[in-house]
Each structure stands twice: as C-alpha cells, then as structure tokens.
Design a protein around this motif. Structure first.
Motif, PDB file in Angstrom:
ATOM      1  N   ASP A  39       0.823  -1.209   0.000  1.00 10.97           N
ATOM      2  CA  ASP A  39       0.000   0.000   0.000  1.00 10.97           C
ATOM      3  C   ASP A  39       0.860   1.262   0.000  1.00 10.97           C
ATOM      4  OD1 ASP A  39      -2.365  -1.445  -0.084  1.00 10.97           O
ATOM      5  OD2 ASP A  39      -2.597  -1.472   2.084  1.00 10.97           O
ATOM      6  N   MET A  40       1.982   1.235   0.705  1.00  6.34           N
ATOM      7  CA  MET A  40       2.897   2.384   0.685  1.00  6.34           C
ATOM      8  C   MET A  40       3.498   2.568  -0.707  1.00  6.34           C
ATOM      9  SD  MET A  40       3.036   4.082   3.538  1.00  6.34           S
ATOM     10  CE  MET A  40       4.611   4.938   3.356  1.00  6.34           C
ATOM     11  N   ALA A  60      11.583   0.357  -6.498  1.00  6.25           N
ATOM     12  CA  ALA A  60      11.984  -1.061  -6.421  1.00  6.25           C
ATOM     13  C   ALA A  60      13.078  -1.333  -5.394  1.00  6.25           C
ATOM     14  CB  ALA A  60      12.411  -1.564  -7.797  1.00  6.25           C
ATOM     15  N   GLU A  61      14.045  -0.473  -5.273  1.00  3.57           N
ATOM     16  CA  GLU A  61      15.173  -0.734  -4.381  1.00  3.57           C
ATOM     17  C   GLU A  61      15.154   0.103  -3.104  1.00  3.57           C
ATOM     18  OE1 GLU A  61      17.303  -3.222  -4.801  1.00  3.57           O
ATOM     19  OE2 GLU A  61      16.204  -3.773  -6.624  1.00  3.57           O
ATOM     20  N   LEU A  62      14.048   0.802  -2.865  1.00  4.83           N
ATOM     21  CA  LEU A  62      13.954   1.606  -1.648  1.00  4.83           C
ATOM     22  C   LEU A  62      13.721   0.729  -0.429  1.00  4.83           C
ATOM     23  CD1 LEU A  62      11.686   4.636  -2.651  1.00  4.83           C
ATOM     24  CD2 LEU A  62      14.155   4.658  -2.228  1.00  4.83           C
ATOM     25  N   SER A  63      14.372   1.059   0.670  1.00  9.01           N
ATOM     26  CA  SER A  63      14.036   0.431   1.939  1.00  9.01           C
ATOM     27  C   SER A  63      12.658   0.932   2.353  1.00  9.01           C
ATOM     28  CB  SER A  63      15.063   0.830   3.006  1.00  9.01           C
ATOM     29  OG  SER A  63      14.954   2.238   3.273  1.00  9.01           O
ATOM     30  N   PHE A  64      12.088   0.284   3.338  1.00  9.67           N
ATOM     31  CA  PHE A  64      10.784   0.746   3.814  1.00  9.67           C
ATOM     32  C   PHE A  64      10.900   2.156   4.372  1.00  9.67           C
ATOM     33  CE2 PHE A  64       7.047   0.854   6.621  1.00  9.67           C
ATOM     34  CZ  PHE A  64       6.074   0.518   5.695  1.00  9.67           C
ATOM     35  N   ARG A  65      11.993   2.448   5.053  1.00  7.51           N
ATOM     36  CA  ARG A  65      12.220   3.801   5.575  1.00  7.51           C
ATOM     37  C   ARG A  65      12.328   4.802   4.434  1.00  7.51           C
ATOM     38  NH1 ARG A  65      12.939   5.860  10.735  1.00  7.51           N
ATOM     39  NH2 ARG A  65      11.813   3.924  10.894  1.00  7.51           N
ATOM     40  N   LEU A  70      10.180   9.205   1.085  1.00 11.12           N
ATOM     41  CA  LEU A  70       9.774   9.693  -0.233  1.00 11.12           C
ATOM     42  C   LEU A  70       8.294  10.042  -0.256  1.00 11.12           C
ATOM     43  CD1 LEU A  70      10.316  10.337  -3.187  1.00 11.12           C
ATOM     44  CD2 LEU A  70      10.078   7.881  -3.690  1.00 11.12           C
ATOM     45  N   SER A  71       7.448   9.173   0.265  1.00 13.43           N
ATOM     46  CA  SER A  71       6.010   9.459   0.243  1.00 13.43           C
ATOM     47  C   SER A  71       5.688  10.703   1.062  1.00 13.43           C
ATOM     48  CB  SER A  71       5.193   8.257   0.725  1.00 13.43           C
ATOM     49  OG  SER A  71       5.456   7.971   2.082  1.00 13.43           O
ATOM     50  N   SER A  72       6.355  10.860   2.192  1.00 16.56           N
ATOM     51  CA  SER A  72       6.131  12.043   3.026  1.00 16.56           C
ATOM     52  C   SER A  72       6.518  13.319   2.281  1.00 16.56           C
ATOM     53  CB  SER A  72       6.932  11.917   4.321  1.00 16.56           C
ATOM     54  OG  SER A  72       6.763  13.069   5.117  1.00 16.56           O
ATOM     55  N   VAL A  93       2.388   3.904  10.653  1.00 13.98           N
ATOM     56  CA  VAL A  93       3.213   3.103   9.742  1.00 13.98           C
ATOM     57  C   VAL A  93       4.575   2.840  10.375  1.00 13.98           C
ATOM     58  CG1 VAL A  93       4.410   3.143   7.502  1.00 13.98           C
ATOM     59  CG2 VAL A  93       1.996   3.838   7.653  1.00 13.98           C
ATOM     60  N   GLU A  94       5.192   3.879  10.931  1.00  7.92           N
ATOM     61  CA  GLU A  94       6.499   3.734  11.580  1.00  7.92           C
ATOM     62  C   GLU A  94       6.421   2.787  12.774  1.00  7.92           C
ATOM     63  OE1 GLU A  94       7.581   7.746  12.534  1.00  7.92           O
ATOM     64  OE2 GLU A  94       7.987   8.256  10.446  1.00  7.92           O
TER      65      GLU A  94
END
Length: 175
Positions: A39-40, A60-65, A70-72, A93-94
């Motif tokens: 969903d993120m 594709a290669e982004l960590s969840f953090r 990026l979304s923020s 989420v965090e």
C-alpha cells in the motif's frame, strides 16, 4: 526404527517447540506487513505521477524507511493541505515497522507465564549500538499480543490505502 535421510534429519534436528497457533500469528504479522508495504508503494506511485514502469523503477530498491521518506516528501510537495493528516498516518506506519522488526529479528522460545498460567512466547534480542553499547531485551508475548500487532499493522495498511484512494483525481498542489 525410522530411516531418515540426511535432509530429514537436519530439518527435524532444528525443529521448533512452537505450537502452530504461535507460528501462524508470527506469519500473519509478516504477511500483514507485506500488505502495508504494498500500500505504501502504491501510494508513492500515485504521488510520483509517473508511468507505472518508471514509478516501479523509483521504488523497487527503496528500503521501507526510504519509501516512508519519499512518500512524506511527495505529500508535502503535492498535497500540502493534507500533510498533517498524512504525518499522523505515518506515525502508525512507523510504529508498525518497528513492531514487525522486533518480531522478525528476535530469537524465540516457548514458556509458561507464571502469573497467568498460559503459554507464552519468549522473545529475546541482543543489540550493540554506538550510543547504548550491548543491550539485551527479553519479553513474554501471548497469542493475543501477537494478534494485536498484526491488527495494528492491518489498520495502518487500511489508513494508507484510504488516504491513497482519497487522492484520486486530486493532482493539484492546491488541495
């Protein structure tokens, strides 16, 4: 006498004392977190506004953090009037990520809770951080504790999905 292959022996010798109900709940946490991550990613793709394959290349290669950051940034840039709303969702989420990490990166054992006379998992973890040095944590967790964590992750995923859906048709930065 049972004749075991070497592979069967290796599998059985490293078996777990966990009952299936505990294993199911730990697995549920893993699966629920994967749904939250999906969903993120979908939210970030919508915010990027790129062709699908290009958006996938970015995430594709982004960590969840990294995905959270990026979304923020994208929400703040493209939908500033909704930034505080999204920041509250990101707190959940965090928190979900932190709890999933605790579950996924701990050692596990089984035991009985003396005060409640019920089966518990015993989670232990060693860490060595620059600021704290060697640290040890131990926590007893019941099935209900594990179910509560998967529930929190599900709620975070739901909130991200609803936020993403609410952006449909709203490409303006003038929200």
């Amino acid at each position: 006498m049972v004749d075991l292959s070497e592979t069967d022996f290796k599998v059985l010798s490293k078996g777990t004392a966990f009952t299936n109900d505990f294993l199911v709940e730990i697995g549920r946490i893993t699966v629920q977190f994967a749904l939250l991550e999906r969903d993120m990613i979908e939210l970030t793709h919508r915010l990027l506004g790129l062709e699908e394959d290009l958006a996938k290349m970015v995430t594709a290669e982004l960590s969840f953090r990294g995905l959270q950051n990026l979304s923020s940034s994208l929400v703040e840039e493209r939908h500033p009037a909704r930034f505080n709303e999204f920041r509250e969702i990101l707190k959940c989420v965090e928190n979900s990520e932190a709890k999933r990490n605790v579950i996924s990166h701990s050692r596990w054992g089984m035991g009985m809770c003396r005060t409640r006379n019920e089966r518990v998992t015993v989670r232990t973890k060693y860490s060595a951080k620059q600021t704290k040095g060697l640290d040890f944590s131990r926590e007893e967790m019941t099935l209900q504790d594990l179910r509560a964590i998967s529930g929190e992750i599900s709620i975070a995923a739901y909130d991200v999905e609803v936020f993403c859906s609410s952006l449909e048709g709203s490409d303006s930065t003038d929200d």
